[in-house]
Design a protein around this motif. Structure first.
Motif, short mmCIF file in Angstrom:
data_model
loop_
_atom_site.label_atom_id
_atom_site.label_comp_id
_atom_site.label_asym_id
_atom_site.label_seq_id
_atom_site.Cartn_x
_atom_site.Cartn_y
_atom_site.Cartn_z
N GLU A 25 1.07 -1.02 0.66
CA GLU A 25 0.06 0.37 -0.01
C GLU A 25 0.63 1.92 0.55
O GLU A 25 2.09 1.49 0.14
CB GLU A 25 -0.76 0.24 1.12
CG GLU A 25 -0.07 -0.43 2.24
CD GLU A 25 -1.40 -0.36 3.70
OE1 GLU A 25 -0.51 -0.33 5.03
OE2 GLU A 25 -2.08 -0.55 3.57
N GLY A 26 0.33 2.34 -0.21
CA GLY A 26 0.71 3.52 -0.67
C GLY A 26 0.38 4.94 -0.83
O GLY A 26 -0.81 4.36 -0.79
N GLU A 27 0.89 5.66 -1.02
CA GLU A 27 0.37 6.50 -1.97
C GLU A 27 -0.20 6.45 -3.75
O GLU A 27 0.91 5.63 -4.46
CB GLU A 27 1.43 8.08 -2.17
CG GLU A 27 1.48 8.92 -0.96
CD GLU A 27 0.04 9.13 -0.02
OE1 GLU A 27 -0.54 9.95 -0.65
OE2 GLU A 27 -0.04 8.97 1.29
N ARG A 28 -1.35 7.46 -4.27
CA ARG A 28 -1.75 7.01 -5.16
C ARG A 28 -0.12 7.48 -6.10
O ARG A 28 0.08 8.47 -5.99
CB ARG A 28 -2.63 7.98 -6.32
CG ARG A 28 -2.49 8.10 -7.22
CD ARG A 28 -4.24 8.68 -7.53
NE ARG A 28 -5.65 8.00 -6.73
CZ ARG A 28 -6.79 8.37 -6.30
NH1 ARG A 28 -6.38 9.83 -5.53
NH2 ARG A 28 -7.48 8.00 -5.31
N GLY A 29 0.06 6.52 -7.18
CA GLY A 29 0.98 6.99 -8.22
C GLY A 29 2.67 6.93 -7.51
O GLY A 29 3.05 7.15 -8.78
N ARG A 30 2.27 5.99 -6.79
CA ARG A 30 4.41 5.64 -5.80
C ARG A 30 5.05 4.63 -7.07
O ARG A 30 5.79 5.57 -6.30
CB ARG A 30 4.12 5.46 -4.93
CG ARG A 30 3.54 3.60 -5.10
CD ARG A 30 2.56 3.68 -3.67
NE ARG A 30 2.28 2.48 -3.38
CZ ARG A 30 1.03 1.77 -3.52
NH1 ARG A 30 -0.05 3.37 -3.91
NH2 ARG A 30 0.21 0.70 -3.45
N ASP A 31 4.53 4.26 -7.77
CA ASP A 31 5.30 3.03 -8.88
C ASP A 31 5.64 3.93 -9.96
O ASP A 31 5.80 2.96 -10.95
CB ASP A 31 4.39 2.11 -9.11
CG ASP A 31 4.69 1.17 -7.36
OD1 ASP A 31 5.25 1.81 -6.20
OD2 ASP A 31 3.66 0.17 -6.67
N GLY A 32 5.34 5.04 -10.52
CA GLY A 32 6.33 5.81 -11.83
C GLY A 32 5.32 5.15 -13.24
O GLY A 32 3.95 5.10 -12.90
N GLN A 33 5.47 4.76 -14.12
CA GLN A 33 5.19 4.59 -15.40
C GLN A 33 5.14 2.64 -15.45
O GLN A 33 6.24 2.27 -15.05
CB GLN A 33 5.85 5.42 -16.22
CG GLN A 33 5.17 4.82 -17.91
CD GLN A 33 6.01 5.69 -18.73
OE1 GLN A 33 5.24 7.04 -18.85
NE2 GLN A 33 6.59 4.91 -19.79
N LEU A 34 4.54 2.45 -16.06
CA LEU A 34 3.25 1.05 -16.40
C LEU A 34 3.23 1.52 -17.63
O LEU A 34 2.69 2.33 -18.28
CB LEU A 34 2.07 0.96 -15.68
CG LEU A 34 1.35 -0.46 -16.41
CD1 LEU A 34 2.53 -1.71 -16.09
CD2 LEU A 34 0.22 -0.76 -15.57
N ASN A 35 4.32 0.19 -18.86
CA ASN A 35 4.35 0.29 -20.02
C ASN A 35 3.54 -1.30 -20.42
O ASN A 35 4.07 -1.99 -20.13
CB ASN A 35 5.92 -0.24 -20.16
CG ASN A 35 6.34 1.47 -20.29
OD1 ASN A 35 5.80 2.61 -20.45
ND2 ASN A 35 7.71 0.96 -19.04
N GLU A 227 -8.32 5.10 -2.20
CA GLU A 227 -7.41 5.43 -1.75
C GLU A 227 -6.12 5.01 -2.04
O GLU A 227 -5.98 3.58 -2.02
CB GLU A 227 -7.84 6.48 0.13
CG GLU A 227 -6.57 6.58 0.13
CD GLU A 227 -6.27 6.52 2.10
OE1 GLU A 227 -5.31 7.30 2.63
OE2 GLU A 227 -7.47 6.38 2.79
N GLY A 228 -5.65 5.64 -2.86
CA GLY A 228 -4.10 4.73 -2.37
C GLY A 228 -3.85 4.03 -4.04
O GLY A 228 -3.34 3.59 -4.11
#
Length: 572
Positions: A25-35, A227-228
């Protein structure tokens, strides 16, 4: 697969989603870009204007239905608060209506409230008499959709409907925003480029850029209700190329995180996966690779009436010809060469769930070339001039056989061409870029809906586990035509009043055994018309990077149905 949601007689099964499988879990958008790469590129982001899977899949990141089907075929509340039942009073006891309660606080990505008026409008949009909606069969039997209040919507049926979970259920029947599309109804629908290329949605992502037949760029929806989520800040959704290049980009080079529909020979996938960068995942449901035999004449000499009901096909309306073509096919060889463990021979367009699978057509599993030749001979199709092509009453058995550009499909074409030529049929092969073939452009001559060929091949399936809406695809009023901007699901132009009556009967029939019997009758009627020749009941193999978590491969809904739950595995 166990059929758990097919009837109201059983309690609706509701899966729990939203929690991370491993506590991630964590903040929305925390993992950068998905290709993501789909080698068939979308041509629109409005799935109501295209019957192509690529349009439905790419739109599923943006627009959503009331209910989805999970990877086990179970119904999951999505924009709805719960699954209505007779027991809780939200399905009428006489089965003539179903009342949905919308989740509280859902916003469109532009920050405005999602309300029942949007649900009502979607029904009006897809059923407008001057429009062409590729998903109209989901609204069969719906007489009205009523906004009771902002969060309550009632779907009313013209007759008791034992399985009312069709309209607004599954990824092929999502909800669009009234404020964005209300000037785009009827014949104007294809003209609203801004809306069709950039729909406002309730889903986890919003479109920032769309280049048709190329790439879609998304960013996280800041108004998404969970959320997240999504974990990814953006998505690069690349289209085009071919299945091999897509597979390599995940399994070999690591350029992409997810590759869809890897219709490749099994040994090729095994070799690519051996690099250790990712894994191949396969889901089996109802997908069938099949041949459609055009029941109308595609001759260019007919001008605007080409491939319309005004002109029957000169010989493919004769089931004897279709039967001979089917008998000549070595389906075992096609499976061996192109599918391996991810395919099995089928003689039905409805191969699953098991309760609905007919055994009446199983003769097709064994090739019978000599029987096929004899059948044609007995019915007057002979090669009198010795040129290798059979004729009857001055008509030659000569076909243009088309499909999308794909190595497995071209191998299948080559096998079938050789067998049909042995039978005495002249065969011209054509393959079309998949992004164009499965596109929804009413001006293109090369779409599978226009069907400017004698025979075409592709795979199709349906959302969920109940086939009522799927079998309704072959109603007479589902035939694509210029009047519907070439939208419609009855691609081969099969038309039977008896068949339409069975569709109506199934819509009002309860009891699994009775519904299964009707589904089998409809399947058998189409199979024995030989307007469709099924080849392979196939799994859908895709691949994802080892660093991608949360993937639940699904062939009952959009394959990437739970993309809101995907995340980057820590340390990858």
């Amino acid at each position: 697969m166990k059929l758990k949601t097919a009837l109201l007689g059983a309690a609706a099964s509701v899966a729990v989603t939203g929690a991370w499988a491993d506590g991630h879990e964590g903040e929305r958008g925390r993992d950068g870009q998905l290709n993501i790469i789909y080698w068939q590129a979308p041509s629109t982001l409005n799935p109501f204007l295209s019957g192509g899977t690529k349009e439905m899949e790419s739109a599923s990141l943006i627009i959503e239905p009331l209910v989805r089907f999970d990877s086990q075929g179970e119904m999951v509340p999505w924009l709805a608060e719960s699954i209505p039942t007779v027991e809780d009073g939200s399905v009428a006891e006489d089965l003539t209506s179903i009342t949905w309660t919308l989740k509280e606080g859902v916003l469109w990505s532009d920050g405005t409230p999602f309300t029942s008026e949007d649900v009502v409008f979607t029904w009006q949009y897809c059923t407008h008499p001057e429009g062409g909606c590729a998903q109209a069969s989901y609204f069969d039997g719906v007489s009205d959709v009523v906004a009771v209040d902002d969060r309550t919507v009632r779907v009313e049926f013209s007759a008791p409907k034992p399985f009312p979970y069709t309209a607004f259920v599954g990824s092929e029947s999502p909800i669009i925003q009234k404020a964005q599309f209300e000037e785009c109804i009827g014949a104007r629908a294809p003209e609203c480029t801004d809306a069709n290329f950039g729909p406002i949605g309730t889903g986890p992502f919003v479109v920032t850029d769309f280049r048709p037949n190329d790439v879609v760029t998304y960013e996280a929806n800041e108004n998404f209700r969970e959320e997240g989520k999504p974990a990814f800040a953006s998505v690069n959704f690349k289209g085009g190329g071919d299945a091999l290049a897509a597979a390599r980009s995940v399994l070999e080079t690591g350029e992409f995180d997810y590759a869809w529909n890897l219709q490749l020979a099994p040994e090729v996938l095994d070799q690519l996966a051996s690099a250790g960068n990712g894994q191949v995942v396969t889901a089996f449901a109802t997908s069938v690779e099949r041949l459609h035999l055009n029941q109308t004449d595609p001759s260019p000499s007919l001008g605007e009436e080409r491939a319309t009901m005004a002109h029957p096909h000169p010989f493919l309306t004769d089931p004897i010809v279709g039967q001979a073509l089917s008998m000549a096919i070595d389906r075992d060889l096609i499976v061996e060469v192109g599918y391996g463990p991810a395919g099995q021979v089928t003689c039905n367009v409805l191969p699953a769930p098991e309760a609905y699978a007919s055994t009446a057509n199983d003769d097709c599993k064994t090739q019978d070339m000599e029987g096929a030749k004899a059948l044609l001979e007995e019915n007057g199709w002979t090669d009198e001039d010795g040129d290798g092509v059979r004729e009857k009453d001055g008509v030659r058995l000569s076909v243009l056989y088309q499909t999308s550009t794909n190595a497995v499909r071209q191998d299948t074409q080559a096998i079938i061409k050789q067998l049909w030529e042995e039978l005495g049929v002249e065969v011209e092969l054509r393959n079309i870029d998949a992004s164009v073939f499965f596109g929804g452009d009413p001006g293109s001559p090369d779409t599978f809906q226009k069907f400017y060929a004698d025979i075409e091949m592709y795979t199709n399936n349906f959302a969920g586990v109940d086939p009522e809406a799927y079998m309704a695809n072959w109603r007479c009023n589902e035939i694509p035509s210029p009047e519907t901007q070439w939208q419609g699901s009855n691609i081969q132009r099969f038309c039977s009043e008896e068949y339409d009556a069975l569709v109506d009967q199934m819509a009002t029939t309860s009891g699994l055994e009775a519904r299964a019997e009707l589904a089998k009758q409809m399947n058998d009627m189409i199979m024995q018309s030989y307007s469709i020749i099924p080849l392979v009941h196939r799994g859908n193999p895709s691949a994802h990077a080892n660093s991608l978590g949360g993937v639940q491969m699904n062939d009952w809904d959009a394959e990437i149905w739970n993309i809101k739950d995907w995340y980057r595995i820590d340390g990858s």
